[in-house]
Design an enzyme around this catalytic site. Structure first.
Site, mmCIF file in Angstrom:
data_model
loop_
_atom_site.group_PDB
_atom_site.id
_atom_site.type_symbol
_atom_site.label_atom_id
_atom_site.label_comp_id
_atom_site.label_asym_id
_atom_site.label_seq_id
_atom_site.Cartn_x
_atom_site.Cartn_y
_atom_site.Cartn_z
ATOM 1 N N LYS A 98 0.845 -1.199 0.000
ATOM 2 C CA LYS A 98 0.000 0.000 0.000
ATOM 3 C C LYS A 98 0.881 1.250 0.000
ATOM 4 C CE LYS A 98 -1.771 2.728 2.801
ATOM 5 N NZ LYS A 98 -1.728 3.999 2.032
ATOM 6 N N GLY B 290 6.662 5.221 8.394
ATOM 7 C CA GLY B 290 5.788 6.388 8.506
ATOM 8 C C GLY B 290 6.005 7.057 9.840
ATOM 9 N N SER B 291 4.992 7.761 10.292
ATOM 10 C CA SER B 291 5.151 8.542 11.527
ATOM 11 C C SER B 291 5.155 7.627 12.749
ATOM 12 C CB SER B 291 4.011 9.548 11.638
ATOM 13 O OG SER B 291 2.793 8.854 11.741
ATOM 14 N N THR B 292 5.721 8.151 13.823
ATOM 15 C CA THR B 292 5.767 7.381 15.069
ATOM 16 C C THR B 292 4.352 7.133 15.585
ATOM 17 O OG1 THR B 292 7.971 8.172 15.577
ATOM 18 C CG2 THR B 292 6.649 7.452 17.449
ATOM 19 N N GLY C 20 2.938 4.372 13.655
ATOM 20 C CA GLY C 20 3.718 3.177 13.992
ATOM 21 C C GLY C 20 3.206 2.508 15.258
ATOM 22 N N GLU D 114 9.726 1.545 10.755
ATOM 23 C CA GLU D 114 10.714 2.588 10.428
ATOM 24 C C GLU D 114 10.003 3.918 10.607
ATOM 25 O OE1 GLU D 114 13.726 2.017 8.264
ATOM 26 O OE2 GLU D 114 13.633 -0.145 8.469
ATOM 27 N N CYS E 236 13.540 11.348 6.823
ATOM 28 C CA CYS E 236 13.606 10.917 8.227
ATOM 29 C C CYS E 236 15.035 10.985 8.744
ATOM 30 C CB CYS E 236 13.064 9.498 8.334
ATOM 31 S SG CYS E 236 13.875 8.388 7.182
ATOM 32 N N GLU F 131 10.304 16.722 14.696
ATOM 33 C CA GLU F 131 10.840 16.393 13.376
ATOM 34 C C GLU F 131 10.374 17.490 12.412
ATOM 35 O OE1 GLU F 131 8.989 12.950 11.530
ATOM 36 O OE2 GLU F 131 10.944 12.289 10.822
HETATM 37 P P1 NAD Z 1 1.902 8.482 8.209
HETATM 38 O O1 NAD Z 1 2.220 7.609 9.353
HETATM 39 O O2 NAD Z 1 0.793 9.441 8.337
HETATM 40 O O3 NAD Z 1 1.559 7.609 6.900
HETATM 41 C C1 NAD Z 1 2.409 6.591 6.445
HETATM 42 C C2 NAD Z 1 1.571 5.501 5.781
HETATM 43 O O4 NAD Z 1 0.693 4.937 6.740
HETATM 44 C C3 NAD Z 1 0.709 5.985 4.636
HETATM 45 O O5 NAD Z 1 0.701 5.012 3.625
HETATM 46 C C4 NAD Z 1 -0.673 6.136 5.285
HETATM 47 O O6 NAD Z 1 -1.723 5.971 4.349
HETATM 48 C C5 NAD Z 1 -0.653 5.008 6.298
HETATM 49 N N1 NAD Z 1 -1.492 5.258 7.483
HETATM 50 C C6 NAD Z 1 -1.830 6.467 8.007
HETATM 51 N N2 NAD Z 1 -2.584 6.288 9.128
HETATM 52 C C7 NAD Z 1 -2.712 4.950 9.309
HETATM 53 C C8 NAD Z 1 -3.361 4.133 10.302
HETATM 54 N N3 NAD Z 1 -4.040 4.660 11.310
HETATM 55 N N4 NAD Z 1 -3.243 2.778 10.191
HETATM 56 C C9 NAD Z 1 -2.549 2.232 9.178
HETATM 57 N N5 NAD Z 1 -1.930 2.962 8.212
HETATM 58 C C10 NAD Z 1 -1.999 4.298 8.270
HETATM 59 O O7 NAD Z 1 3.292 9.169 7.826
HETATM 60 P P2 NAD Z 1 3.546 10.477 6.978
HETATM 61 O O8 NAD Z 1 3.394 11.644 7.872
HETATM 62 O O9 NAD Z 1 2.776 10.447 5.726
HETATM 63 O O10 NAD Z 1 5.097 10.231 6.600
HETATM 64 C C11 NAD Z 1 6.136 10.922 7.155
HETATM 65 C C12 NAD Z 1 6.721 10.155 8.342
HETATM 66 O O11 NAD Z 1 7.390 8.980 7.895
HETATM 67 C C13 NAD Z 1 7.783 10.954 9.075
HETATM 68 O O12 NAD Z 1 7.612 10.860 10.461
HETATM 69 C C14 NAD Z 1 9.084 10.277 8.659
HETATM 70 O O13 NAD Z 1 10.147 10.426 9.561
HETATM 71 C C15 NAD Z 1 8.654 8.870 8.540
HETATM 72 N N6 NAD Z 1 9.650 8.140 7.731
HETATM 73 C C16 NAD Z 1 10.493 7.250 8.342
HETATM 74 C C17 NAD Z 1 11.457 6.575 7.594
HETATM 75 C C18 NAD Z 1 12.382 5.581 8.251
HETATM 76 O O14 NAD Z 1 12.994 4.809 7.527
HETATM 77 N N7 NAD Z 1 12.511 5.552 9.555
HETATM 78 C C19 NAD Z 1 11.560 6.809 6.224
HETATM 79 C C20 NAD Z 1 10.711 7.728 5.636
HETATM 80 C C21 NAD Z 1 9.746 8.384 6.400
#
Ligand code: NAD
Length: 492
Positions: free
Chosen positions: A185, A237-239, A242, A259, A294, A393
């Site tokens: 996804k 994605g975001s903490t 996560g 991650e 990130c 961040e």
């Molecule tokens: P996000 O967590 O909002 O979304 C990431 C993904 O999760 C998307 O595909 C989204 O559709 C899905 N998602 C959103 N809410 C969800 C839920 N409740 N249940 C399941 N899936 C859900 O993240 P974002 O704000 O779009 O992305 C930026 C973040 O990603 C930043 O915090 C960045 O640091 C992090 N990031 C980390 C790494 C790493 O390797 N550690 C790499 C890139 C980005």
């Protein structure tokens, strides 16, 4: 490049080896960050579509076409994927650029070569895989034991908008190399390259259902992590999200790789080579992925001794950063992903000024780029680690300089964050630099250099940056479980 293009109006989803019509007519409109205008749309997959995708991945995992392949067979598929990927280079570059605003030169000259290296490395891991290994018994008994590695099954891969193609191909290919099948996804903001990746897998001859793609947002993502037939989740994605994924995974007692966010520090030691530090920070803090990384090294720690030299160097360097249309080959920093995200970064910039930081360069929207979500590369000095801009961040082209008394304080402040994804150290004395690196609490630390993501080396976070690893044998093995096979000698 930002009008609606029929090529970016996609109506079907690659599930189970077919391009199926989704069960709902809901759509996601993709907005170009360069213009703020729609450029295309994709299906917003319903939970029914997601469950169909998981069922297809499960069937594929048990199919002869996939399960009869050994590591060498899977490696051959990865090699063919690499070949087919390069045939689609232009489409992939356009798909990423138009939806994410990441400069096209970065996708073409950095991401694609990295993906070729990753595909080759993971293919090699599959070829070299030791499926069963003798294990000497620790018991004084006539026991012979073997440890066997078995792929976990169906892996759900969920990624954010800032690593569209990079996250897709590195994670999918490592899971495939280890023998798993996948439901992918992508982020709702950047879905186009994911559909091209599915076409590439098809052209490479992957068996039906090994890759299934569901485009969508939170609802489809939640349906995916709640599906009991998913055997592992790899989430970036975001903490905050996560934590939700970890909870859902706990409910099903399944492993997950998380991650998450980062808040890196860059320690500029007193003997640092400033002629390397300045261009390094331009890349590591400001330009990489438009600062939406990130691993962006946003908190620069420097003593009074080198501070003004660094401030002057960065102030001069930012004037040379090309900001603008991400399709232009000379662009180093494109637009941020959305109006909402730019407003968040601008709010952090305003908070820094209000809290007493010194704005050295940037801080505004660039002139002549009225459309789209652009922001000037921005440098702050005299930041303290308790300011919001240092705690949160940033995820934009902003670098902050924090003055420290000495190296010990630099190490303490670097570690004074909830995150632990990456840091960096600059020093002319590499041995000493490495000693400092060992004192930093993060999954990756770079010494004197740009950020290297190496497919042969595990990448991942400590603390609120998550757990689990991508890359290296550590990542490869996280898609497998072990089985112990004991043979007891006749003891009669
Ligand atoms: P996000 O967590 O909002 O979304 C990431 C993904 O999760 C998307 O595909 C989204 O559709 C899905 N998602 C959103 N809410 C969800 C839920 N409740 N249940 C399941 N899936 C859900 O993240 P974002 O704000 O779009 O992305 C930026 C973040 O990603 C930043 O915090 C960045 O640091 C992090 N990031 C980390 C790494 C790493 O390797 N550690 C790499 C890139 C980005």
């Amino acid at each position: 490049m930002s009008e609606i293009n029929p090529k970016w109006q996609r109506d079907t989803l690659p599930i189970g080896g077919e391009w199926i019509t989704p069960s709902s007519s809901e759509r996601i409109t993709v907005i170009s960050p360069s213009t703020g205008q729609p450029v295309g749309s994709v299906p917003d997959s319903s939970p029914d579509d997601v469950h169909r995708a998981v069922a297809a991945a499960k069937a594929a995992f048990h199919s002869d076409a996939w399960s009869s392949l050994d590591g060498a067979g899977r490696a051959d598929l990865l090699d063919r994927f690499a070949e087919e990927m390069m045939k689609r280079e232009d489409d992939l570059v356009e798909a990423v650029t138009i939806a994410s605003g990441i400069p096209s030169s970065s996708t073409r000259y950095e991401t694609l070569p990295l993906l070729l290296a990753a595909l080759a490395k993971f293919a090699q891991m599959a070829r070299d895989e030791v499926v069963e290994q003798d294990r000497e018994s620790a018991l004084p008994l006539p026991v012979s034991a073997r440890v066997r590695r078995v792929p976990l099954g169906v892996v759900a891969i969920i990624i954010p908008w800032n690593i569209p193609l990079l996250g897709a191909v590195t994670k999918l290919s490592e899971a495939w190399a280890a023998g798993c099948t996948t439901v992918f996804k992508p982020a709702p903001e950047t879905p186009f390259d994911a559909l091209i990746v599915a076409e590439i897998a098809e052209a490479a001859g992957f068996p039906a259902g090994v890759l299934n793609v569901v485009t969508g947002g939170v609802t489809s993502s939640q349906a995916l992590v709640d599906n009991p037939d998913v055997n592992a989740v790899n989430f970036t994605g975001s903490t905050a999200t996560g934590r939700l994924i970890a909870q859902a995974s706990a409910k099903h007692l399944r492993p997950c790789i998380l991650e998450l966010g980062g808040n890196a520090a860059s320690l500029v030691l007193d003997d640092a080579p400033m002629d390397e530090v300045v261009p390094g920070l331009v890349r590591m803090a400001l330009a990489l992925n438009n600062g939406e990384a990130c691993i962006a090294q946003t908190r620069v720690l420097v003593t009074e001794k080198r501070k003004e030299e660094l401030v002057a160097g960065l102030a001069a360097a930012v004037t040379g950063i090309g900001v603008g249309d991400p399709f232009e080959p000379t662009t180093m920093v494109g637009p941020l992903i959305s109006e909402k995200h730019r407003a968040r970064v601008e709010d952090l910039i305003a908070s820094a000024t209000a809290e007493g930081a010194r704005l050295v360069a940037g801080g505004s929207r660039p002139e002549g780029l009225g459309e789209g979500y652009y922001l000037e590369p921005t440098v702050f000095a005299d930041v303290t680690n308790d300011m919001r801009i240092a705690r949160e961040e940033i995820f934009g082209p902003v670098v902050t300089l924090i003055t420290v008394a000495d190296e010990d304080e630099a190490i303490r402040i670097a570690n004074d964050t909830e995150y632990g994804l990456s840091h960096s150290v600059w020093s002319s004395d590499t041995e000493h630099g490495m000693e400092v690196a060992r004192k930093l609490n993060a999954g990756s630390v770079w010494l004197n250099g740009s950020m290297v993501l190496d497919p042969n080396v595990p990448f991942g976070g400590w603390k609120a940056s998550g757990y689990g690893r991508d890359g290296g044998l550590e990542g490869f093995h996280s898609y497998q479980q072990t089985q112990a096979l004991f043979q007891l000698a006749d003891m009669s």
